[in-house]
Structures are given as structure tokens and as C-alpha cells.
Design a protein around this motif. Structure first.
Motif, PDB file in Angstrom:
ATOM      1  N   ALA A  17       0.850  -1.337  -0.064  1.00  0.00           N
ATOM      2  CA  ALA A  17      -0.008   0.087  -0.056  1.00  0.00           C
ATOM      3  C   ALA A  17       0.957   1.251   0.017  1.00  0.00           C
ATOM      4  O   ALA A  17       0.540   2.428  -0.746  1.00  0.00           O
ATOM      5  CB  ALA A  17      -0.973  -0.134   1.110  1.00  0.00           C
ATOM      6  N   TYR A  21       0.720   4.254  -2.316  1.00  0.00           N
ATOM      7  CA  TYR A  21       0.498   5.753  -2.025  1.00  0.00           C
ATOM      8  C   TYR A  21       1.503   6.521  -2.728  1.00  0.00           C
ATOM      9  O   TYR A  21       1.383   7.708  -3.222  1.00  0.00           O
ATOM     10  CB  TYR A  21       0.555   5.793  -0.449  1.00  0.00           C
ATOM     11  CG  TYR A  21       0.824   7.195  -0.135  1.00  0.00           C
ATOM     12  CD1 TYR A  21      -0.347   7.735   0.242  1.00  0.00           C
ATOM     13  CD2 TYR A  21       2.116   7.640   0.278  1.00  0.00           C
ATOM     14  CE1 TYR A  21      -0.155   9.195   0.571  1.00  0.00           C
ATOM     15  CE2 TYR A  21       2.155   8.944   0.693  1.00  0.00           C
ATOM     16  CZ  TYR A  21       0.942   9.748   0.709  1.00  0.00           C
ATOM     17  OH  TYR A  21       1.209  11.197   1.280  1.00  0.00           O
ATOM     18  N   ASN A  29       2.208  15.545  -7.013  1.00  0.00           N
ATOM     19  CA  ASN A  29       3.308  16.451  -6.880  1.00  0.00           C
ATOM     20  C   ASN A  29       3.667  17.011  -8.207  1.00  0.00           C
ATOM     21  O   ASN A  29       4.200  18.261  -8.450  1.00  0.00           O
ATOM     22  CB  ASN A  29       4.424  16.101  -6.129  1.00  0.00           C
ATOM     23  CG  ASN A  29       4.084  15.959  -4.654  1.00  0.00           C
ATOM     24  OD1 ASN A  29       3.271  16.497  -3.970  1.00  0.00           O
ATOM     25  ND2 ASN A  29       5.099  15.386  -3.849  1.00  0.00           N
TER      26      ASN A  29
ATOM     27  N   PRO B 191      -4.761   1.232  -0.200  1.00  0.00           N
ATOM     28  CA  PRO B 191      -4.744   1.903   0.940  1.00  0.00           C
ATOM     29  C   PRO B 191      -6.151   2.043   1.709  1.00  0.00           C
ATOM     30  O   PRO B 191      -7.148   1.842   1.088  1.00  0.00           O
ATOM     31  CB  PRO B 191      -4.429   3.164   0.567  1.00  0.00           C
ATOM     32  CG  PRO B 191      -3.741   3.194  -0.789  1.00  0.00           C
ATOM     33  CD  PRO B 191      -4.137   2.004  -1.436  1.00  0.00           C
ATOM     34  N   PRO B 257      -3.621   9.418  -1.397  1.00  0.00           N
ATOM     35  CA  PRO B 257      -3.534  10.723  -1.240  1.00  0.00           C
ATOM     36  C   PRO B 257      -4.769  11.530  -1.930  1.00  0.00           C
ATOM     37  O   PRO B 257      -4.704  12.839  -1.918  1.00  0.00           O
ATOM     38  CB  PRO B 257      -2.236  11.086  -2.139  1.00  0.00           C
ATOM     39  CG  PRO B 257      -2.119  10.008  -3.021  1.00  0.00           C
ATOM     40  CD  PRO B 257      -2.696   8.997  -2.624  1.00  0.00           C
ATOM     41  N   ALA B 258      -5.918  10.786  -2.555  1.00  0.00           N
ATOM     42  CA  ALA B 258      -6.728  11.547  -3.385  1.00  0.00           C
ATOM     43  C   ALA B 258      -7.510  12.299  -2.460  1.00  0.00           C
ATOM     44  O   ALA B 258      -7.699  13.653  -2.997  1.00  0.00           O
ATOM     45  CB  ALA B 258      -7.524  10.395  -4.011  1.00  0.00           C
ATOM     46  N   ALA B 261      -5.558  15.645  -1.540  1.00  0.00           N
ATOM     47  CA  ALA B 261      -5.116  16.327  -2.760  1.00  0.00           C
ATOM     48  C   ALA B 261      -6.428  17.305  -3.013  1.00  0.00           C
ATOM     49  O   ALA B 261      -6.564  18.423  -3.467  1.00  0.00           O
ATOM     50  CB  ALA B 261      -4.983  15.498  -4.058  1.00  0.00           C
ATOM     51  N   ARG B 265      -6.837  21.322  -2.914  1.00  0.00           N
ATOM     52  CA  ARG B 265      -7.316  21.993  -4.143  1.00  0.00           C
ATOM     53  C   ARG B 265      -8.312  23.084  -3.651  1.00  0.00           C
ATOM     54  O   ARG B 265      -8.543  24.308  -3.965  1.00  0.00           O
ATOM     55  CB  ARG B 265      -7.667  21.228  -5.180  1.00  0.00           C
ATOM     56  CG  ARG B 265      -6.737  20.642  -6.072  1.00  0.00           C
ATOM     57  CD  ARG B 265      -7.403  20.374  -7.563  1.00  0.00           C
ATOM     58  NE  ARG B 265      -7.584  18.957  -7.656  1.00  0.00           N
ATOM     59  CZ  ARG B 265      -7.902  18.599  -8.765  1.00  0.00           C
ATOM     60  NH1 ARG B 265      -8.237  19.341  -9.893  1.00  0.00           N
ATOM     61  NH2 ARG B 265      -7.888  17.266  -9.185  1.00  0.00           N
ATOM     62  N   VAL B 292       1.316  11.964   5.029  1.00  0.00           N
ATOM     63  CA  VAL B 292       0.382  11.304   5.307  1.00  0.00           C
ATOM     64  C   VAL B 292       0.862   9.991   6.318  1.00  0.00           C
ATOM     65  O   VAL B 292       1.902   9.507   5.997  1.00  0.00           O
ATOM     66  CB  VAL B 292      -0.100  10.596   3.976  1.00  0.00           C
ATOM     67  CG1 VAL B 292      -1.261   9.519   4.250  1.00  0.00           C
ATOM     68  CG2 VAL B 292      -0.955  11.777   3.225  1.00  0.00           C
ATOM     69  N   GLN B 323       2.023  20.351  -2.197  1.00  0.00           N
ATOM     70  CA  GLN B 323       2.946  19.044  -2.473  1.00  0.00           C
ATOM     71  C   GLN B 323       2.926  18.044  -1.320  1.00  0.00           C
ATOM     72  O   GLN B 323       2.792  18.389  -0.162  1.00  0.00           O
ATOM     73  CB  GLN B 323       4.354  19.715  -2.511  1.00  0.00           C
ATOM     74  CG  GLN B 323       4.814  20.482  -3.593  1.00  0.00           C
ATOM     75  CD  GLN B 323       5.205  19.406  -4.884  1.00  0.00           C
ATOM     76  OE1 GLN B 323       5.998  19.064  -4.954  1.00  0.00           O
ATOM     77  NE2 GLN B 323       4.177  19.440  -5.977  1.00  0.00           N
ATOM     78  N   PHE B 324       2.601  16.778  -1.693  1.00  0.00           N
ATOM     79  CA  PHE B 324       3.027  15.947  -0.685  1.00  0.00           C
ATOM     80  C   PHE B 324       4.456  15.617  -0.370  1.00  0.00           C
ATOM     81  O   PHE B 324       5.121  16.077  -1.126  1.00  0.00           O
ATOM     82  CB  PHE B 324       2.367  14.584  -1.389  1.00  0.00           C
ATOM     83  CG  PHE B 324       0.823  14.481  -1.578  1.00  0.00           C
ATOM     84  CD1 PHE B 324       0.060  13.976  -0.580  1.00  0.00           C
ATOM     85  CD2 PHE B 324       0.195  14.837  -2.778  1.00  0.00           C
ATOM     86  CE1 PHE B 324      -1.197  13.947  -0.487  1.00  0.00           C
ATOM     87  CE2 PHE B 324      -1.068  14.710  -2.787  1.00  0.00           C
ATOM     88  CZ  PHE B 324      -1.915  14.538  -1.508  1.00  0.00           C
TER      89      PHE B 324
END
Lengths: 138, 593
Positions: A17, A21, A29, B191, B257-258, B261, B265, B292, B323-324
Motif C-alpha cells: 500500500a 501511495y 506532486n 490503502p 492521497p486522493a 489532494a 485544491r 500522510v 505538495q505531498f
């Protein structure tokens, strides 16, 4: 003019996972700046990815994807000019088996297994299935 | 049976006290008086009191007890079963109290227990069990105390300006949710939605609003930002004001991460809408860094650090973006931005200090002056070199505020020294460009009362040459006020003799690169001699800095330099240490090479 690229590949057995991710966060990004959109499906350990955007961005991204050890047996299914993106605003939508409508599982399996030269396996049909998977429309 | 609880309780008290049959009449009368006094005392007591016998039957209670527990009059009588009374009680023991548990049966001792009633009152019971099993309890309504505590706790968790949660809550929430978070090693699985996303954001251009429109305007904007953030999040998300213009969002139970994100936004878009303030429309933006759990870290510290680094990644990517966190972050460019942001707060957080390096007469050892050197003690990194942070401050414009502070502080410190001792302050090119130098120097002198001739401004050649006409005008204005001007790092720039005549500075400071080689390199020695001759010719003083060895000292002395500065005499030191040193004469600390 944008370009659309479709490929299928086999996920590495160790894929976790955290790896998924990482793939998606990296896409989030980078892609807004490069104008790339698309989707990534994972079913039975097989990836289907659609990449679309400016041709140079699509190709540079696919170049990186080709070197990524998290998958192998990469088969390029299509690289076509496109007038409008099929996944607007989707910097990289990820759908795994549980999130895909059950009705899509069988046609997706068939399309993934079909191979590049198999009769009746058009890349457009595969993209349509991916779109259905992302929008949730079975 | 009476229906008045007070009478009932008094009756209970009366009957519970057996009268000794053999007591003499007088003694009985006294006992009766005592009993009625006790009945009165019990009835007047603001606390509830109850005594249950070893078989848990009511033996004695006062009216306040019945009132607190709203005991039906029929049960507020001696002999009533504890169990039956409690069955009528509309309330329950608080969780914290239950956690401690009652006194184990058969044990003697005292316990405090607390009940929350259906009507919201809190009752505290102090229960004492005696050796024979009798239970004596005191009951008190502590609702007001609990209410105040709740207010205090809420205040401790809330940012007073925006009403959002504060930093303390973020740490609590993070550690709470991270504690039992499953690990991320689910093979071939998606995830699972148990990720926790931490979004760290700060406002672009907020500082300008504060600086130009004042803090009340800034506060008003922050309130509007908080209100907009509330509209962006779901009920399960937590919004935190970290302080200043920094906020954090905690997002749980969604696919990452959806989800983060999408939230980022939304926040960027919503905060970019103009802000109405006193009929004026203001524009702000925001940058967001996202980390995360469990992927980026499983402790609050790790997650906060990653989100912070990601924020600087977002800033590097351009304003109004997010940015992640990625493992490669924390690279040079982001590190710079991060340090720059820290530096802009360093002054307010009193992390900047001045040290002083004495300038000594080579023959007498007398301290003639001291150069103020800026030090930054970063809370996490420790001492940061001026070579690193001064360029950052020049780039961000913070150098103006810092330069102003340095001037004020140096003048104040110098006032503690003997009247013959100068203080030398370095001036940045940016201070020239903004034309603030004259005003800041004048303000520092008048605030401290330091005579102008004791302040010497050290200006580099390149700063003077950048905009020579403007620099010349400012320098002459300063010199007219009596402030001395020194040309720093002399020899490294490109000033020609004619320019040097134009600038008319009071002193030349020979650059340390010449001093370093003066005893070994004939060219360096030649330059030093030439500079000394030039300075004499123009009537300027001269100082050699960076004198570290006896041999260098000898060489510059031989060339005719009398004022020396360097480790050979003293390292930079705090103002107080220098003050202690002032009355002694400084000699070289190294006798041989």
C-alpha cells in the motif's frame, strides 16, 4: 494537441500500500505542473495506466515508468493523438480491485489479457473500461 | 411517614442515635440538648451527609443529602436500602471516577467519587468506610467547579482569535490517532482508508497585510480565513491554527492521497478569493504541504516535520500550490526557504544576538573599539553562520528590520563602555538601497544617547559602489551628523583611487585575505603597505582584521598598521564580557608561532 498513452504491466510481488501511495503522491506532486492527467487501475496484480497530456510530458513520464522496479512485463497498448483529455482534472486517479464495480472485473481481465495483437482488443475499448472504473459507472 | 425530606432526615438522625436507657436524668437532658444541636447543625450544613450501616441501610442523613440526590421522601428515612435509593437516582458515575473504582469490600478507607446527574449537575462524594462496615459519606455539588474547569480546558484548546483548535490540540489528536494505526504493509491491497493526512498551510502575502494595514487588519483577515477553512472541511476533520498565518488540517478516514489532494485544491481555491476589509479587496494565497501517516511517519513529530518540509516544497513549486511530502524533500532549495522563513521570525523570538570583537592598539594593547557581529541561535539547528543567513535576509528584505535592530542594540551596548571606545556596525547594501540607513542610525543614536562619533558604520566596497551616487549622499549625510564610516574588506572590490577620494571615508579595513598571507606572500605584504600609504595620504585611519598569529601581527605592524582585530587578541564575545575586559589592556595571546 495532446497525446494519450496506455500500457499494462505486472505489479512486483512485493508491492505494498505504501508503494501505491508513493506512486500516486508523486503523480500529484508532478502532474499539475506538467499537465499530465490519467488513471491507474490495479486488478489481479496487473496495472493498467492511461497517461495523457503534452506529448513530451507523456513520453518523459513513460520513460520513468519503464525504469520503475515496482512493476515489470510492460506492454504498451496505445500512443495516440487526442483532442481532449479523457481524464480531465485527474492527476492520477487510482482504483484497486475493491473500488472497481464488480461488473467491470471480467471485461477488464479479458482486455488486459488480450495483448497488443489480439483481435478485437482495441486500445479505445480498454480506455473506456478504465474511464468506467474511475467514474464508478459499471 | 412524613413527606418532608428535611423532617424525614432529621427523624433518621434522631432515631439513629440510641438513647442509653441507664443514663441519669440530668445526663439525658444534656444528651437531648446535644442531639437537638446536632440535628440543627446537620440541617444547616451546606454539604450532604449520609451514614449507611454495615448492611447498606440508611442510618442517618441530612436534608441537603436528599435534595442533592433528589431522593423521594419515602426513601429518605432510616432503614431504606442503599440499592433502592440508587435505583431512583437519575445520573451515573463519571468515567474517570469509575476508572478508580469503589473501595473493595471489607477495606477501610476513604474514596472520592463523582456522579454526573441527568440534569447536568456534578456531585462529589467522599466516602469513608469504617472498620465495622459503616459508611459515612459527604456529598457536595461541584457543578460550578466543573463548569469553570470545562471553560478553562476549552480555552486551553482554543486559539482565541479564530476559535479554531490550537497547536496543543494538534499534538494530542495526532498522538491519539497515530497510536493504534495499523502498519502500511498490506500487500497488493489498496490503502485501507485508515490513513491520516496532515495538511500544513501558510498564507502567501499575509506579512504585507500586517505590515501595511496593521495588526487589526491582519487579525480580521485571519478570522475570515478560519471561517472559510471551516466551510472546506468535513465534521471529522480538525482545523488548527498553529500561530501567525500558519494553519493545519487533520483529515482522517479517507482514501489518500486522493482525499488530501482534493481538500488542498479546495482550500487553495477558497482562500484565493478576495477578502473584503474596510471596503477594500485584499488578495491572499496559500501554499500547502501534506504528510500522510503511516507512510511518511507514525509519530506526531515525524509527520509534522514531513508536512513542514512539504510546505517548503510547495513554496518552491510556486505560490498557490500544494505538495505531498516525498523522501527527497529537505534538499538545498527548500532548506533555504525554510531557513528564510525561520529567520523572518528570529527577531521577534529574540534568537538574534550581538557579539563584539575588540579592535586593539598594537603598541599599547588599549581597546579602541569593537565590531558588532550578528549571531543567530536557531532553536533547532543551533548557531547559523552569518555567511548563510545574511544573504537570505537581504533577499527577503528582512535585513532592514534586522539592520535597524542591530544599530539600536549596538548603540545601547556601547553606552556601557568607556567613552573612548567606538562601536563598529556592519551595514548591508540593502540598507543603502532602501535609504533607511540615515533614519535608522539617527534613531539608534537618539534612543541610546550615544555620541555620534562613537558609532562607526562599516560598509563594504561593493555596497558603496552598487549605487555610488545614492551611497555617497547617504554617507556624507551620516558623516555630517558626526557618524564615522569605515570601508570594510578593503582591497577585495574594485574601488579606484578616485572613487576612494570621492567617498571620503574615515577608515579603511584591510581585508583578512591580505592579512592571512602578509607574512608569507610578498604580494600581500606589498598591498598592505600600499593601502597604508594610501590611507595616510587621504588622512584615513586603518585597521587590519583577521590577525591570528604573532607573525601576521609583526608583518602588519611593520607595514605601519596600528589598529588590529583578530583571534590573536580576542574572539568575538557578548557585550557584558567585553565590558569586563575594557579596562584591561589586551596583548597578543600567542607568544610564539
Amino acid at each position: 494537441m495532446i497525446e494519450q498513452l496506455v500500457y499494462v504491466s505486472r505489479a512486483a510481488p512485493s508491492l505494498s500500500a505504501a508503494d501505491l501511495y508513493d506512486i500516486i503522491r508523486t503523480a500529484h506532486n508532478r502532474n499539475p505542473a506538467s499537465g499530465l492527467t490519467g488513471a491507474l487501475l490495479l486488478l489481479d496484480g496487473r496495472f493498467v495506466q492511461v497517461l495523457e497530456g503534452p506529448p513530451h510530458a507523456v513520453r518523459a513520464c513513460f520513460g520513468r515508468i519503464g525504469r520503475d522496479p515496482r512493476h515489470h512485463d510492460i506492454e504498451l497498448r496505445a500512443m495516440l493523438p487526442l483532442s481532449r483529455p479523457d481524464f480531465p482534472g485527474q492527476w492520477m486517479a487510482l482504483r484497486c480491485e475493491a473500488e472497481l464495480p464488480a461488473s467491470l472485473h471480467a471485461p477488464l481481465r479479458t482486455a488486459i489479457a488480450a495483448g497488443r495483437v489480439a483481435s478485437g482488443a482495441s486500445p479505445q475499448a480498454l480506455v473506456a473500461l478504465v474511464r468506467a472504473g474511475v467514474t464508478g459507472a459499471g | 411517614v412524613t413527606h418532608d425530606p428535611a423532617t424525614a432526615a432529621a427523624t433518621a438522625a434522631a432515631t439513629a442515635e440510641p438513647t442509653p436507657a441507664h443514663a441519669p436524668l440530668a445526663a439525658t437532658a444534656t444528651a437531648e440538648a446535644e442531639r437537638s444541636l446536632m440535628r440543627l447543625a446537620l440541617a444547616q450544613l451546606p454539604l450532604g451527609l449520609s451514614v449507611f450501616d454495615p448492611h447498606d441501610r440508611l442510618q442517618l442523613a441530612n436534608a441537603r443529602w436528599a435534595e442533592l440526590w433528589q431522593v423521594p421522601p419515602a426513601l429518605a428515612v432510616p432503614g431504606s436500602e442503599f440499592r433502592e435509593i440508587m435505583a431512583h437516582c437519575a445520573g451515573e458515575e463519571t468515567e474517570a471516577s469509575r476508572h478508580h473504582g469503589p473501595l473493595p469490600l471489607g477495606r477501610v478507607g476513604t474514596r472520592r467519587r463523582e456522579w454526573r446527574m441527568a440534569d447536568g449537575r456534578h456531585i462529589e462524594v467522599t466516602v469513608t468506610r469504617l472498620a465495622d462496615g459503616t459508611t459515612v459519606a459527604v456529598h457536595e455539588d461541584i457543578s460550578e467547579r466543573r463548569r469553570q474547569q470545562a471553560v478553562i480546558e476549552r480555552l486551553a484548546r482554543t486559539d482565541p482569535l479564530t476559535g479554531l483548535c490550537n497547536r496543543a490540540v494538534l499534538a494530542q489528536e495526532l498522538s491519539h490517532h497515530l497510536r493504534d494505526n495499523p502498519a502500511a504493509e498490506r500487500r497488493h491491497a489498496a490503502p485501507a482508508g485508515d490513513e491520516i493526512a496532515l495538511l500544513w498551510l501558510d498564507l502567501d502575502r499575509f506579512k504585507q497585510i500586517n505590515d501595511t494595514l496593521g495588526h487589526p487588519a491582519g487579525d480580521e483577515v485571519l478570522k475570515q480565513v478560519a471561517e472559510r477553512l471551516r466551510r472546506c472541511v468535513r465534521d471529522t476533520d480538525v482545523i488548527v491554527r498553529l500561530g501567525g498565518d500558519e494553519f493545519a488540517l487533520l483529515q482522517r478516514g479517507q482514501a489518500q492521497p486522493a482525499a488530501a489532494a482534493a481538500l488542498a485544491r479546495r482550500v487553495i481555491e477558497v482562500l484565493a478569493q478576495p477578502y473584503a476589509l474596510d471596503g477594500q479587496l485584499l488578495h491572499l494565497g496559500t501554499s500547502i504541504g501534506i504528510a500522510v501517516a503511516p507512510y511518511d511517519g507514525t509519530t506526531p513529530e515525524a509527520l509534522l516535520r514531513c508536512a513542514d518540509l512539504a510546505l517548503y516544497g510547495a513554496k518552491a513549486a510556486g505560490r498557490g500550490s500544494f505538495q505531498f511530502f516525498e523522501p527527497g524533500m529537505g534538499g538545498a532549495a527548500q532548506e533555504r526557504l525554510r531557513l528564510q522563513a525561520d529567520l523572518s521570525r528570529a527577531l521577534a523570538r529574540q534568537e538574534l544576538q550581538l557579539c563584539y570583537q575588540p579592535q586593539v592598539h598594537a603598541d599599547t594593547g588599549e581597546v579602541l573599539g569593537a565590531e558588532a557581529l550578528l549571531r543567530w541561535q536557531h532553536p533547532q539547528r543551533g548557531a547559523v553562520s552569518p555567511a548563510v543567513f545574511v544573504p537570505l535576509a537581504e533577499q527577503s528584505g528582512d535585513i532592514l528590520a534586522i539592520g535597524r535592530w542591530v544599530l539600536a542594540q549596538a548603540c545601547q551596548d556601547a553606552l556601557q563602555w568607556p567613552a573612548s571606545v567606538r562601536v563598529a556596525v556592519n551595514v548591508s547594501a540593502a540598507q543603502f538601497r532602501h535609504g533607511a540607513l540615515l533614519r535608522d542610525a539617527a534613531a539608534a543614536l537618539s534612543a541610546s544617547g550615544l555620541p555620534p562619533h562613537r558609532l562607526e558604520l562599516e560598509v563594504t566596497e561593493s555596497a558603496m559602489l552598487h549605487d555610488a551616487d545614492s551611497a555617497l549622499a547617504q554617507l556624507s549625510a551620516l558623516r555630517q551628523r558626526g557618524v564615522r564610516v569605515a570601508m570594510d574588506d578593503f582591497g577585495t572590490g574594485y574601488s579606484s583611487l578616485s572613487q576612494l577620494r570621492r567617498f571620503r571615508v574615515d577608515r579603511l579595513k584591510i581585508d583578512r585575505s591580505f592579512v592571512r598571507d602578509v607574512d608569507r606572500d610578498p604580494t600581500a605584504a606589498h598591498i598592505v603597505r600600499a593601502v597604508v600609504a594610501l590611507a595616510r595620504d587621504l588622512g584615513m585611519d586603518i585597521t587590519a582584521e583577521g590577525v591570528e598569529t604573532a607573525s601576521q601581527r609583526q608583518a602588519v605592524h611593520h607595514a605601519g598598521v596600528r589598529e588590529l582585530q583578530g583571534f590573536l587578541y580576542a574572539r568575538p564575545m557578548p557585550a557584558a564580557a567585553l565590558r569586563a575586559l575594557m579596562h584591561s589592556r589586551l596583548g597578543p595571546t600567542e607568544t610564539t608561532e
